[in-house]
Scaffold this active site. Sequence first.
Site, PDB file in Angstrom:
ATOM      1  N   ALA A   1       0.822  -1.221   0.000  1.00 25.91           N
ATOM      2  CA  ALA A   1       0.000   0.000   0.000  1.00 25.91           C
ATOM      3  C   ALA A   1       0.852   1.265   0.000  1.00 25.91           C
ATOM      4  O   ALA A   1       0.319   2.376  -0.008  1.00 25.91           O
ATOM      5  CB  ALA A   1      -0.907   0.002   1.224  1.00 25.91           C
ATOM      6  N   GLU A   2       2.184   1.093  -0.020  1.00 18.27           N
ATOM      7  CA  GLU A   2       3.058   2.276  -0.066  1.00 18.27           C
ATOM      8  C   GLU A   2       3.876   2.261  -1.362  1.00 18.27           C
ATOM      9  O   GLU A   2       3.436   2.759  -2.367  1.00 18.27           O
ATOM     10  CB  GLU A   2       3.918   2.341   1.196  1.00 18.27           C
ATOM     11  CG  GLU A   2       3.045   2.550   2.442  1.00 18.27           C
ATOM     12  CD  GLU A   2       3.829   2.676   3.721  1.00 18.27           C
ATOM     13  OE1 GLU A   2       4.780   3.477   3.765  1.00 18.27           O
ATOM     14  OE2 GLU A   2       3.491   1.975   4.694  1.00 18.27           O
ATOM     15  N   MET A   3       5.047   1.619  -1.341  1.00 17.40           N
ATOM     16  CA  MET A   3       5.854   1.607  -2.564  1.00 17.40           C
ATOM     17  C   MET A   3       5.778   0.274  -3.301  1.00 17.40           C
ATOM     18  O   MET A   3       6.126   0.204  -4.482  1.00 17.40           O
ATOM     19  CB  MET A   3       7.300   1.973  -2.233  1.00 17.40           C
ATOM     20  CG  MET A   3       7.415   3.404  -1.732  1.00 17.40           C
ATOM     21  SD  MET A   3       9.010   3.727  -1.012  1.00 17.40           S
ATOM     22  CE  MET A   3       9.472   5.183  -1.903  1.00 17.40           C
TER      23      MET A   3
END
Lengths: 152, 347
Positions: B153-155
Amino acid sequence: MTTTRLAAILAAGGLVFVGTLFFFESQTRNLQAHAQAMDELRLLKESDATVTQDVLRVRFGLLSSYDPLLRELASIKDRQHEFWELAAAAYGDSRETMRPQADSVAATLATKAQLIEEFKSRNAILKNSLSYLPVAHERLMRLTKEDRVLAE
Amino acid sequence: MKSMTRIKQILIPAILFVVAGAAAASGFSILGRHMRPSRSASLGTIVEPDVLADEPIHPIPRTIELDSRKVVLGGRLFHDSRLSADSTVSCASCHNLHRYGADNVARSVGVGGAKGDANTPTVFNSGLNFRQFWDGRAETLEDQIDGPIRNPAEMGSDWPQILNKLRADPDYTAQFSAIYATGMDSRTIKDAIATFERSLITPDCRFDRYLRGDSHAITAAEKEGYRLFKQNGCSSCHQGVLAGGNMFEKFGVVADYFADRGRIVRADLGRFNITGQEDDRYTFKVPSLRNVARTAPYFHDGSAKTLKEAVSVMAKYQLGRQLSADELGLIVQFLETLTGEYSGGDR
């Protein structure tokens, strides 16, 4: 004949010099690493004692923040690592004979750090309650006074 | 016979001489160990001698010694979106340096529009935190970097992927080779980024100037706010250089915040997710209050939109108090004095 003898003497002298230098150098390396490892162990004990002192200072309000305590805990970790590195240089493979003791010390220090974390959280609640006690007392007195005035 | 005696006469003193010479040469290094500086002396002293040392909050050091080449390289990596799977998200996407190292939204947006689990904490002064993340699962900034890199959900990326992309850039490979003997690898990338992050300090806020002895740096109302901050017990957790960031505490000490808020998610469990210990349920790292007036929304769930609301929630759930509007206003005024200036060139 004299020249040959002299050359032989010089060669022998040179060999003795180089051999002796190597011998002392290897001894020195071990001794130096041993001394440094012992230094590190002493500093580790010092840091551990400082941590205990800091906990008491926090408990009795003589330390206004947890930062010094954390710095000392971090330094304990550094010293454990440093000691283990120096032990490799000082004792080579026989360092492994110390592993059970080193692991035991590391586990004890980790438990201590964990207990200190719990202490910090609980001490914070105690401190904020204590700091609020005079305010709560003052408010209670004021409300009681107001109630009395209203009742009269 | 005579010649043998002569040889002995020459050889024995010669051997003694070389042995003594070798021993003396090596001996210096043995003696040298006593000159070795004590490591304890090199430990950074955060509390400076000219500050109000008895106060629970201490000033941020004005400078931190770092390798400037690593700071430059780390800054470049920090802003490089190639660290993410689809090359759209960089560290700076969520830790925006123009927004005091945060992004001012409750939950940040990662690759493919995914939303993060928790509110993004500011990267400013993060090098002074005792642990990283709300649940403190990373001990160092270097360890922390793996979290957002791998989080889908980030990188949503991984190191082989990142290294493939970055190694194709000759500027990077040259920069890494000039700084690190091992060149570019995951360890050196993390080291450079962490070094850059350590440079993101915000010293000399008005409150720090007050702590350093400038009694006019903050107003009478702000001083009163600080008095209330201490009197009500806020400083029991928010203390030290960061006014927080150095301990864990349960969210909801005297009242059940999560029951009142409802819809409990995994991120709400805090440190329990790491240790599995019941005592750690709903326990989080106490966040730093540095630049707090510029890093709304607040708490791990980003639920408090204003600073006044956040202070009010803290008073209710952590201290069991209801503060008057005046008291709230004064405490907020004090908190605004904790806004510092980032002097780095990479804003």
